[in-house]
Design an enzyme around this catalytic site. Structure first.
Site, mmCIF file in Angstrom:
data_model
loop_
_atom_site.group_PDB
_atom_site.id
_atom_site.type_symbol
_atom_site.label_atom_id
_atom_site.label_comp_id
_atom_site.label_asym_id
_atom_site.label_seq_id
_atom_site.Cartn_x
_atom_site.Cartn_y
_atom_site.Cartn_z
ATOM 1 N N ASP A 1 55.739 32.144 -31.045
ATOM 2 C CA ASP A 1 55.135 33.525 -30.914
ATOM 3 C C ASP A 1 55.958 34.237 -30.826
ATOM 4 O O ASP A 1 56.043 35.374 -29.874
ATOM 5 C CB ASP A 1 55.005 33.457 -29.486
ATOM 6 C CG ASP A 1 53.979 32.203 -28.722
ATOM 7 O OD1 ASP A 1 52.925 32.133 -29.217
ATOM 8 O OD2 ASP A 1 53.675 32.034 -27.649
ATOM 9 N N LYS B 1 55.139 34.248 -35.881
ATOM 10 C CA LYS B 1 55.844 34.151 -37.136
ATOM 11 C C LYS B 1 54.994 33.787 -37.796
ATOM 12 O O LYS B 1 55.048 34.027 -39.482
ATOM 13 C CB LYS B 1 55.821 32.080 -36.654
ATOM 14 C CG LYS B 1 57.113 31.626 -36.219
ATOM 15 C CD LYS B 1 57.180 29.977 -36.170
ATOM 16 C CE LYS B 1 56.042 29.497 -35.443
ATOM 17 N NZ LYS B 1 56.424 29.870 -33.746
ATOM 18 N N GLY C 1 48.747 28.406 -33.992
ATOM 19 C CA GLY C 1 47.723 29.653 -33.567
ATOM 20 C C GLY C 1 48.889 31.460 -34.245
ATOM 21 O O GLY C 1 49.091 31.474 -34.443
ATOM 22 N N HIS C 2 48.198 30.908 -35.627
ATOM 23 C CA HIS C 2 48.752 31.991 -36.704
ATOM 24 C C HIS C 2 47.467 33.239 -37.013
ATOM 25 O O HIS C 2 46.144 32.669 -37.748
ATOM 26 C CB HIS C 2 49.527 31.863 -37.934
ATOM 27 C CG HIS C 2 49.770 30.990 -37.857
ATOM 28 N ND1 HIS C 2 51.514 30.249 -38.668
ATOM 29 C CD2 HIS C 2 51.284 30.953 -36.774
ATOM 30 C CE1 HIS C 2 52.725 29.589 -38.179
ATOM 31 N NE2 HIS C 2 52.387 30.179 -37.027
ATOM 32 N N GLN D 1 55.387 26.319 -32.928
ATOM 33 C CA GLN D 1 56.256 26.426 -31.568
ATOM 34 C C GLN D 1 57.584 26.953 -32.350
ATOM 35 O O GLN D 1 58.155 27.447 -32.831
ATOM 36 C CB GLN D 1 56.200 25.086 -31.013
ATOM 37 C CG GLN D 1 54.861 24.660 -31.122
ATOM 38 C CD GLN D 1 53.678 24.012 -31.605
ATOM 39 O OE1 GLN D 1 54.188 23.359 -32.609
ATOM 40 N NE2 GLN D 1 52.951 24.968 -31.587
HETATM 41 P P1 IMP Z 1 52.066 21.473 -25.511
HETATM 42 O O1 IMP Z 1 52.725 21.333 -27.006
HETATM 43 O O2 IMP Z 1 50.376 22.191 -25.984
HETATM 44 O O3 IMP Z 1 52.053 20.001 -25.236
HETATM 45 O O4 IMP Z 1 52.499 22.541 -24.709
HETATM 46 C C1 IMP Z 1 53.637 22.059 -24.261
HETATM 47 C C2 IMP Z 1 54.565 23.652 -23.992
HETATM 48 O O5 IMP Z 1 54.353 23.716 -25.414
HETATM 49 C C3 IMP Z 1 53.978 24.927 -23.349
HETATM 50 O O6 IMP Z 1 54.783 25.387 -22.383
HETATM 51 C C4 IMP Z 1 52.956 25.630 -24.611
HETATM 52 O O7 IMP Z 1 52.803 27.238 -23.222
HETATM 53 C C5 IMP Z 1 53.852 25.374 -25.238
HETATM 54 N N1 IMP Z 1 53.770 25.680 -26.474
HETATM 55 C C6 IMP Z 1 52.923 24.934 -27.494
HETATM 56 N N2 IMP Z 1 52.519 25.227 -28.430
HETATM 57 C C7 IMP Z 1 53.186 26.604 -28.794
HETATM 58 C C8 IMP Z 1 52.708 27.847 -29.525
HETATM 59 O O8 IMP Z 1 52.659 27.755 -30.402
HETATM 60 N N3 IMP Z 1 53.426 29.185 -28.585
HETATM 61 C C9 IMP Z 1 54.154 29.859 -27.912
HETATM 62 N N4 IMP Z 1 54.605 28.125 -27.021
HETATM 63 C C10 IMP Z 1 53.903 27.047 -26.881
#
Ligand code: IMP
Length: 437
Positions: A13, A16, A40-41, A225
């Site tokens: 977040d 990007k 999510g972009h 991420q």
């Molecule tokens: P997962 O990727 O859904 O397995 O989540 C694992 C961790 O990564 C959690 O803390 C999510 O909130 C975080 N996370 C996954 N994708 C994003 C992203 O695009 N932005 C921020 N946090 C993310």
């Protein structure tokens, strides 16, 4: 020709979407190399605004080749939903400029089910706070060599076998978590019904990206991420399940690391985190509320309010090290407007003394790592109209210079508002030096 990897330097977040969107104008090929619909972009081109989770950010630009690399996990329903949405908006020519790696793993409904059941039944303090999109279980299947890959869609018999085997592997977990096991036959049939739309997109994307590089095209490797969510380098176990760092760009796109010319890290001017896990500079007070409200800090996939805190330079230095940042893109500087004093964490006091690097092994024992802050002067002026550094208040310039000095990475770009135009470009890695600061 330039091959530029753009990755998040914090916990995701970092803004990007906007930065990548700016750079896509200069890239002929855009490759997503890791993660899946947990990202999510928001993309904006002219009046067209679209939130994408899987499609690379070049997708609204008719001349850009968009690649879903083999490091990704792809939910076929989400992908087809995004393609349909684009079709409704008149982008019907996608087939010729969208490529899906035949080695990317598929996220199937049982992955989403297990992810959701685990999160909702975890004992207090143990939930990761995932996006519940099935990411972790899909990468688990990949690592235990029991996954279904996009290329399996070409072979119905093999696909049925793989779905059977994967589901048999998950059935005990699903039952133990109180869920009901879906029918392998129904899942395989649904997948095969989607195959005629997905198979034409399948490519050996490693070869495709390599050929593009050989042909002298500009390539952007689009991260998702962030470094502190990386499976190897993040705040484990509160991480995602993929390689979100620059090294992952090479693996996930299928190119040699020496093909990447520039690595850019994106960092906010402060820090946020969504989901559970350590966050040493978290605020939890009125200043934290200011950052959340002014910065609109709510998750783009889940809508959850983000945790907010001061900029953590030890974490940023760590990110600069593990990624090899050539430069930084600094986002949301405008959100700091109105705070009279800005704190920046420059080191940690630990039982071993003061350390300048992030003490990852102490992160689950916050009482042993006390952030050391320096206070910098804030500013009251709005920043949105600044297009060159000299148009920023001197305190904002000092903030940028301090960050550069402390991390050793030059700032290539400063975002001073949500709009694309609200940007100060100091150096564009795709075209060389931009207008002098
Ligand atoms: P997962 O990727 O859904 O397995 O989540 C694992 C961790 O990564 C959690 O803390 C999510 O909130 C975080 N996370 C996954 N994708 C994003 C992203 O695009 N932005 C921020 N946090 C993310």
């Amino acid at each position: 020709m330039s091959v530029v990897a753009i990755v998040g330097a914090q916990w995701g977040d970092e803004g990007k979407g906007k930065i990548v969107d700016i750079y896509t104008e200069f890239a002929e090929v855009v490759v997503r190399f890791a993660g899946g619909p947990n990202a999510g972009h928001t993309l904006v081109v002219g009046d067209d605004k679209l939130v994408v989770r899987l499609l690379p950010s070049g997708i609204l630009r008719p001349a850009t080749l968009c690649v879903l690399g083999q490091g990704m996990v792809v939910d076929p329903d989400v992908l087809l939903g995004e393609i349909d949405e684009l079709g409704r908006r008149g982008h019907v020519e996608l087939g010729s400029r969208l490529a899906l790696s035949d080695r990317a793993h598929l996220i199937l409904p049982y992955h989403v089910l297990v992810d959701t059941l685990r999160e909702t039944t975890a004992p207090a303090g143990r939930a990761i706070g995932t996006t519940k999109k099935g990411i972790g279980p899909a990468y688990e299947d990949k690592a235990r060599r029991n996954g279904v890959r996009a290329g399996d869609l070409r072979h119905p018999a093999r696909l049925r076998e793989r779905v059977d085997a994967a589901l048999a592997g998950w059935a005990p977990t699903i039952k133990s978590l109180g869920g009901s096991v879906p029918s392998a036959e129904a899942l395989a049939s649904a997948l095969l019904a989607s195959a005629p739309r997905l198979v034409p997109l399948l490519r050996d994307t490693s070869a495709l990206v390599s050929e593009s590089i050989k042909a002298g095209k500009s390539v952007m490797l689009e991260g998702a991420q962030g470094t502190l969510l990386d499976l190897d380098h993040g705040t484990y176990p509160f991480v995602t399940s993929s390689s979100a760092v620059a090294g992952g760009a090479s693996v996930g796109a299928g190119i040699g690391p020496n093909r990447i010319n520039t690595v850019i890290g994106i960092t906010k001017a402060y820090t946020t985190r969504v989901g559970a896990g350590p966050f040493p500079t978290e605020l939890g007070n009125a200043e934290g509320d200011h950052l959340r409200e002014v910065g609109a800090e709510f998750g783009s996939v889940t809508g959850r309010p983000r945790r907010t805190g001061w900029l953590d330079l030890p974490a940023l230095r760590y990110a600069a090290r593990v990624n090899g940042f050539d430069g930084l893109a600094l986002t949301k500087l405008d959100v700091l407007t109105g705070l009279s004093t800005l704190k920046v964490c420059v080191a940690y006091d630990t039982p071993e003394g003061r350390v300048n690097d992030l003490p990852l092994d102490l992160l689950d024992r916050p009482e042993l790592m006390k952030p050391v802050y320096v206070e910098l002067e804030g500013w009251q002026e709005k920043l949105e109209s600044a297009r060159v550094l000299d148009e920023l208040p001197s305190a904002a310039r000092a903030y940028i210079r301090f960050l550069e000095k402390e991390t050793g990475a030059p700032v290539y770009l400063v975002s001073v508002g949500p709009r694309r135009s609200e940007t100060i470009m100091l150096h564009n890695p795709f075209v060389g030096r931009a207008a002098a600061p």
